[in-house]
Design an enzyme around this catalytic site. Structure first.
Site, short mmCIF file in Angstrom:
data_model
loop_
_atom_site.label_atom_id
_atom_site.label_comp_id
_atom_site.label_asym_id
_atom_site.label_seq_id
_atom_site.Cartn_x
_atom_site.Cartn_y
_atom_site.Cartn_z
N THR A 1 0.81 -1.22 0.00
CA THR A 1 0.00 0.00 0.00
C THR A 1 0.84 1.27 0.00
OG1 THR A 1 -0.21 -0.26 2.40
CG2 THR A 1 -2.02 -1.03 1.05
N ASP B 1 -15.73 -22.62 -5.57
CA ASP B 1 -16.96 -21.90 -5.24
C ASP B 1 -17.49 -22.32 -3.88
OD1 ASP B 1 -16.78 -20.70 -7.73
OD2 ASP B 1 -18.04 -22.22 -8.69
N HIS C 1 -21.48 -24.15 -16.37
CA HIS C 1 -21.11 -23.66 -15.05
C HIS C 1 -21.01 -22.12 -15.03
CE1 HIS C 1 -19.02 -24.22 -11.10
NE2 HIS C 1 -18.53 -23.02 -11.43
N GLU C 2 -20.27 -21.55 -15.98
CA GLU C 2 -20.09 -20.09 -15.99
C GLU C 2 -21.38 -19.38 -16.37
OE1 GLU C 2 -17.56 -18.81 -14.71
OE2 GLU C 2 -16.42 -20.67 -14.56
N THR D 1 6.44 2.30 2.69
CA THR D 1 7.83 2.68 2.49
C THR D 1 7.94 3.87 1.54
OG1 THR D 1 8.47 0.37 2.83
CG2 THR D 1 10.10 1.82 1.82
#
EC number: 3.4.24.-
Length: 647
Positions: free
Chosen positions: A229, A523, A447-448, A232
């Protein structure tokens, strides 16, 4: 009203430092001299002695009998030298162990003058010097190193003994005021964090303003946040903004295998900071040295604990009016010792969270500086599609996009490059050779399509951005959802829809194929984790009630401390938790199955579209739902025997 640090007066020029002497030549000269002395002591006598024949003892007796010897000199150790009557010289050695008196008798008979001498001490001195020469050389080098360290410290330099004599010296990198080029303007976003850090800079530049109001500057500022993030980077920006010396060191640099070295380095670090006051000390990854005492250690004499004790003493001991401030960074604040976090040591804790959408757009703008972008690139869209990305993740995203452009022999980055890079970061490398079997391709498409349709049908779910059945990494397909806005609070309705979307793929397999497959393993794991948090942390279980067993730690920061202590509830409560988690997951699956059965035609249409095109965007999902609602005939995917399903 917020304030930012004022520019302040220009820094004073650094004091004149005497030129550092180069001692490498002196070391070479000393070593050369030592070698030459050794050679002279060993080979000297043979070098300066002329070639004189050496006679055996019996031969010497024969020469004396033949009246060829003019004079003889005998040493205390039996060494004989003399002159022949013809002018020549000779040497010999008496067998002193035999005590033979014949030579003396023969010399008296021939009236040969005999001279006695004492044994020379040159050989014994040479032997003694050769024995002690290595020790003398070692002491000489240590004396020279000590003198050099004294000269360096007297000149105000940061150097020390180094090498074998520098274990206790600090390993801090000292950055003077004129050297850093990073500024707060180079850090995109985080305006609140920069304001708090800028107050430290302002205090160091003009402490009289705070003294006039009776305010004291902070002793220490602890920056807490997930990895990547920019903690430093913010510290380097402080070094660039403050016209004061900046001493940077990592927590692991204090710890050595030798007891007492860490405490010595802490003392040396703060001593250097006081000598250069006003100054800033930055300790990165402070959890390496500031962990809780008594956990995982071996007692009060453990090296890390001694180092932490010395750090606490130094932060209490230095004069606050001297203008020395300690900055530290960590992504595991829950492991730090409470004594380190109390006021008077680290007075402020500044949270550096993951950037929001606007900050991600600003960070992307920094990282694309110097790169050519195509007109279709919209950084706002890219930022919207990267929730949860840190600054380091965004830098990696832009770099992967540039690498993708180079693969196609281009220098301009397009929107497709950034999208491909995002898939690479989230899913892994897409391998064209990782082809699916026909039945696997069909199962992945179903599935998708189930994920995408459930997401489109749930009111509180995030919109679908893209659906693909191209394998990437360990994923055989992916359904990408992009939130319309940054969320900080999640309602129970949103979480229920989230569970339904996670189980939409498995529900589609049950509806179309009649059985589930192993493709839903991830999932199920993610849905179970969400349900567990709903039950144990969010208080969304009627059976358990409004009770939360939080894992602790700072928001957005990984925490493993409480896990070491075991579950904070009983086995009976655990059984209730397990039942509630199973109930939430089953209800979500039943809801997804019901939605897909109601829109069975749309599910078949979308699965067939995915089999043909492999990748579709969110608008195609909405179009398929509308066409199915209008009754337009599109061939739907038909169920096949169970033995055709992927294993």
């Amino acid at each position: 009203m917020s304030r930012t640090a004022r520019p302040g007066p220009p820094p004073d020029p650094p004091p004149h430092q005497p030129e550092e002497r180069h001692y490498g030549g002196l070391i070479g000269l000393l070593l050369t001299a030592a070698v030459m002395v050794t050679v002279v002591l060993i080979a000297g006598p043979s070098l300066w002695t002329s070639s004189v024949p050496a006679l055996a003892y019996t031969e010497l007796l024969s020469k004396v009998d033949a009246n060829q010897v003019a004079a003889v000199t005998v040493g205390g150790d039996g060494a004989v030298s003399g002159n022949f009557r013809d002018g020549g010289k000779f040497t010999s050695q008496l067998p002193t162990a035999l005590g033979d008196p014949r030579l003396a008798e023969k010399l008296r008979e021939k009236n040969v003058p005999v001279t006695g001498t004492k044994t020379s001490s040159g050989d014994s001195i040479a032997t003694t010097l050769l024995a002690y020469l290595p020790i003398l050389l070692i002491f000489g080098l240590l004396w020279w190193a000590g003198r050099r360290a004294q000269r360096t410290l007297a000149a105000g330099g940061p150097g020390g003994l180094g090498g074998i004599g520098g274990f206790g010296r600090s390993k801090a990198r000292i950055i003077e005021a004129q050297r850093p080029d990073t500024r707060f303007a180079d850090v995109a976003g985080y305006e609140g964090v920069k304001q708090e850090i800028a107050e430290v800079v302002d205090f160091l530049r003009d402490p009289s303003r705070y003294a006039a109001a009776g305010a004291k500057g902070p002793r220490g500022v602890l920056m807490v946040g997930p990895p990547g993030t920019g903690k430093t980077l913010l510290a380097r920006a402080v070094a660039g903004e403050a016209s004061v010396p900046f001493l940077s060191i990592t927590g692991s640099a204090f710890v050595e295998m030798f007891v007492g070295v860490g405490a010595s380095r802490v003392r040396d670090l703060f001593s250097e900071a006081r000598d250069r006051a006003p100054s800033i000390i930055f300790i990165d990854e402070i959890d390496a040295v500031g962990s809780r005492r008594g956990i995982g250690g071996t007692g009060g004499h453990e090296e890390r604990e001694q180092t932490l004790n010395q750090l606490l003493a130094e932060m209490d001991g230095f004069d606050q009016s001297s203008g020395t401030v300690v900055l530290a960074a960590t992504n595991r604040p829950e492991t730090l010792d409470p004594a380190l976090l109390r006021p008077g040591r680290f007075d402020r804790q500044v949270t550096v969270p993951l950037p929001n959408q606007a900050e991600r757009a600003s960070i992307l703008a920094v990282h694309i500086n110097g790169k050519q972008l195509a007109p279709d690139v919209d950084l706002t869209v890219v930022a919207r599609g990267t929730p949860g990305f840190s600054g380091a993740d965004l830098a990696n995203l832009v770099n992967e996009a540039a690498i993708n452009a180079v693969r196609d022999d281009r220098t301009v980055l397009t929107a497709d490059d950034l999208a491909t890079a995002r898939d690479r970061v989230l899913l892994g490398r897409r391998d064209a050779s990782n082809a699916l079997l026909p039945e696997e391709r069909r199962s992945v498409a179903v599935h998708e399509a189930g994920h995408a349709l459930v997401a489109a049908l749930c009111e509180h779910a995030d919109p679908v951005a893209k659906v693909t059945i191209l394998p990437a990494g360990l994923a055989l397909g992916a359904t990408e959802q992009l939130p319309e806005a940054e969320r900080r609070l999640y309602s129970e309705s949103y979480l229920a829809d989230l569970l339904a979307v996670r189980l939409g793929g498995r529900a589609a397999e049950l509806v179309v194929l009649g059985e589930a497959s192993t493709g839903a393993a991830n999932d199920l794991a993610s849905a179970t984790a969400v349900a567990a948090k709903m039950v144990t942390e969010f208080g969304l279980s009627p059976a358990l009630g409004p009770i939360g067993y939080s894992r602790g730690g700072a928001p957005g920061v990984a925490s493993d401390g409480p896990e070491l202590l075991g579950r904070p509830y009983s086995e009976q409560t655990q059984r209730v938790v397990d039942r509630e988690i199973a109930r939430l997951v089953r209800e979500a699956e039943a809801r997804a199955v019901a939605l897909l059965e109601q829109h069975r035609d749309a599910l078949g249409r979308l699965a067939e579209r995915l089999r043909e095109e492999e990748t579709v965007d969110g608008t195609v999902v909405q179009a398929v739902l509308r066409s199915a609602a209008n009754g337009q005939s599109v061939p739907a995917i038909s169920a096949e025997p169970r033995d055709a399903a992927p294993r």
